[in-house]
Write a protein that holds these residues in place. Sequence first.
Motif, PDB file in Angstrom:
ATOM      1  N   GLY A  44      26.795   4.430  -6.313  1.00  0.00           N
ATOM      2  CA  GLY A  44      26.036   3.635  -7.266  1.00  0.00           C
ATOM      3  C   GLY A  44      24.571   4.018  -7.172  1.00  0.00           C
ATOM      4  N   ILE A  45      23.739   3.220  -7.828  1.00  0.00           N
ATOM      5  CA  ILE A  45      22.300   3.478  -7.868  1.00  0.00           C
ATOM      6  C   ILE A  45      21.571   2.230  -7.390  1.00  0.00           C
ATOM      7  CG2 ILE A  45      20.338   4.110  -9.326  1.00  0.00           C
ATOM      8  CD1 ILE A  45      22.452   6.305  -9.018  1.00  0.00           C
ATOM      9  N   ALA A  46      20.628   2.423  -6.471  1.00  0.00           N
ATOM     10  CA  ALA A  46      19.768   1.326  -6.018  1.00  0.00           C
ATOM     11  C   ALA A  46      18.474   1.329  -6.831  1.00  0.00           C
ATOM     12  CB  ALA A  46      19.459   1.466  -4.533  1.00  0.00           C
ATOM     13  N   TYR A  47      17.945   0.129  -7.059  1.00  0.00           N
ATOM     14  CA  TYR A  47      16.758  -0.063  -7.900  1.00  0.00           C
ATOM     15  C   TYR A  47      15.759  -0.952  -7.171  1.00  0.00           C
ATOM     16  CZ  TYR A  47      13.948  -2.593 -11.381  1.00  0.00           C
ATOM     17  OH  TYR A  47      12.921  -3.182 -12.055  1.00  0.00           O
ATOM     18  N   TRP A  48      14.472  -0.648  -7.338  1.00  0.00           N
ATOM     19  CA  TRP A  48      13.404  -1.566  -6.927  1.00  0.00           C
ATOM     20  C   TRP A  48      12.154  -1.258  -7.723  1.00  0.00           C
ATOM     21  CZ3 TRP A  48      15.320   1.980  -3.193  1.00  0.00           C
ATOM     22  CH2 TRP A  48      14.462   3.031  -2.854  1.00  0.00           C
ATOM     23  N   TRP A  49      11.132  -2.085  -7.536  1.00  0.00           N
ATOM     24  CA  TRP A  49       9.896  -1.888  -8.277  1.00  0.00           C
ATOM     25  C   TRP A  49       8.673  -2.003  -7.366  1.00  0.00           C
ATOM     26  CZ3 TRP A  49       7.044  -6.258  -7.664  1.00  0.00           C
ATOM     27  CH2 TRP A  49       7.684  -7.496  -7.613  1.00  0.00           C
ATOM     28  N   GLU A  50       7.569  -1.452  -7.842  1.00  0.00           N
ATOM     29  CA  GLU A  50       6.257  -1.616  -7.218  1.00  0.00           C
ATOM     30  C   GLU A  50       5.287  -2.125  -8.271  1.00  0.00           C
ATOM     31  OE1 GLU A  50       6.305   2.102  -3.996  1.00  0.00           O
ATOM     32  OE2 GLU A  50       4.973   2.153  -5.758  1.00  0.00           O
ATOM     33  N   ALA A  51       4.442  -3.078  -7.888  1.00  0.00           N
ATOM     34  CA  ALA A  51       3.452  -3.627  -8.805  1.00  0.00           C
ATOM     35  C   ALA A  51       2.055  -3.424  -8.226  1.00  0.00           C
ATOM     36  CB  ALA A  51       3.702  -5.118  -9.031  1.00  0.00           C
ATOM     37  N   ASP A  52       1.162  -2.814  -9.009  1.00  0.00           N
ATOM     38  CA  ASP A  52      -0.243  -2.696  -8.631  1.00  0.00           C
ATOM     39  C   ASP A  52      -0.945  -3.983  -9.038  1.00  0.00           C
ATOM     40  OD1 ASP A  52       0.126  -0.075  -7.740  1.00  0.00           O
ATOM     41  OD2 ASP A  52      -0.257   0.754  -9.731  1.00  0.00           O
ATOM     42  N   LEU A  53      -1.406  -4.754  -8.060  1.00  0.00           N
ATOM     43  CA  LEU A  53      -2.060  -6.033  -8.357  1.00  0.00           C
ATOM     44  C   LEU A  53      -3.560  -5.858  -8.547  1.00  0.00           C
ATOM     45  CD1 LEU A  53      -0.218  -8.486  -5.927  1.00  0.00           C
ATOM     46  CD2 LEU A  53       0.475  -7.661  -8.181  1.00  0.00           C
ATOM     47  N   ALA A  54      -4.164  -5.067  -7.713  1.00  0.00           N
ATOM     48  CA  ALA A  54      -5.591  -4.758  -7.808  1.00  0.00           C
ATOM     49  C   ALA A  54      -5.806  -3.443  -7.065  1.00  0.00           C
ATOM     50  CB  ALA A  54      -6.441  -5.879  -7.206  1.00  0.00           C
ATOM     51  N   GLU A  55      -7.008  -2.916  -7.115  1.00  0.00           N
ATOM     52  CA  GLU A  55      -7.291  -1.651  -6.449  1.00  0.00           C
ATOM     53  C   GLU A  55      -6.917  -1.729  -4.969  1.00  0.00           C
ATOM     54  OE1 GLU A  55      -8.273   2.247  -6.228  1.00  0.00           O
ATOM     55  OE2 GLU A  55      -8.387   1.041  -8.057  1.00  0.00           O
TER      56      GLU A  55
END
Length: 312
Positions: A224-235
Motif C-alpha cells: 500500500g501507500i503511506a501518506y502524511w503532510w507538512e505545514a509551514d506555519l511561519a519562517e
Amino acid sequence: MRIEYHRTLIADRVRNQAFHDALKRVIKPGETTVADIGAGTGLIGLMAAKLGAPEVLLYEAAEVAGVAAQTIKKNRARACHLMPCHSTEMEDPPRVDVVVSETLGNYAFEENIIDTLADAQLRHLKDGGVMIPARIRQFAVPVISDRIHRELTVWDEVGFCVDLSDAREMSLNNVYVRSFSPDELLAGGGAAKVWDTVTLGSDRKGTRKGEVSWKLDASETIYGIAYWWEADLAEGIMLSTAPNAPKTHWEQLYFPLRAPVRVEAGESLLVTLRSRSSEEAGTHLAWTAVLFDRDGASKARQAMDLDKGWIP
C-alpha cells in the motif's frame, strides 16, 4: 458536541507549541490584529491575545463556540471577540494582519482549509498580511510491511465455506488512519516524495492530483501507500505528521493496494493520488498504482476509489 475531540486537540502539546511559536514570530504586541478561523474552544485565539494582539476575532460555527465564549470570559480576554459563524458567511469582515486556522485533519484538507483560507485571503486579510499555515506539502511512500494488509484481508480467512470477497473489495477501497514505524516503509521512509503542494490563500482548488514514482534498486513487495503532510506555519516553524516527526494527535494514512505488488530490482512503481474536498460533498479520494518493467512497459495496474468503499 464532541468535547472529547477538542480534548485531544488541547492535549497535543506539539501542535499547541508550534502554533504558539508561529504567532509569537509574527505578532507585534499592541499592533498586530488576528483572526482565528475555526477557533474551537478558543485556545489559539487566546494565545494570540496573550502574545499582545490588541484585537482577536474568533470564528467558530459549531456548538463548541459556547465553550469558547465561556473560556474568553473566564480568562478576561477583552481583546478577544467571538464570531459565532463560519468565516465564509461573515459579511464585510474586519480585515486583520494575521489569519490563523488549525482546520487540518489526518488527510490535510478534509476540513476544507483550502476554500476557507482562499476566502480569508480575499476578504479577511489585509494586503501584505500573514497566513498561518502558509503552505502544506503532501507526501507518499510505498509500504513494504504486510501488517495492515493482513488486517484488511481477514475476510479471506473466515472459513465456514462463506465467500466474503465483495466485503474484502470494499475494505481495500478505503483509507485508514494508522501509525507506521520507519522499517515498514520503503528505505525506512526516506523514499517519501511530495505529490502535492498547496500555498494557502492563493491556491483555490479543492481538487488535487499528483503522481510520484519509485525505481527500485532491490526487489520489494509493496502492500500500500503511506501518506502524511507538512505545514509551514511561519519562517523556520513547521508541523509534520510524518512517522519520524514529534508525535501529534494526527497519524498517517494508509492507502491499500488491492493485491500486493512485487517490484523487482530495476522496475518502477508509479502512484497517482486524487482528492476532491468541499463543504457540501465532503472528501473523496482515489489512487492508482502502475507497475513498469525495466524497459518502461506497463506490467500491471490497480485503481482504488474511496467511493467504492462505502456500503451502498
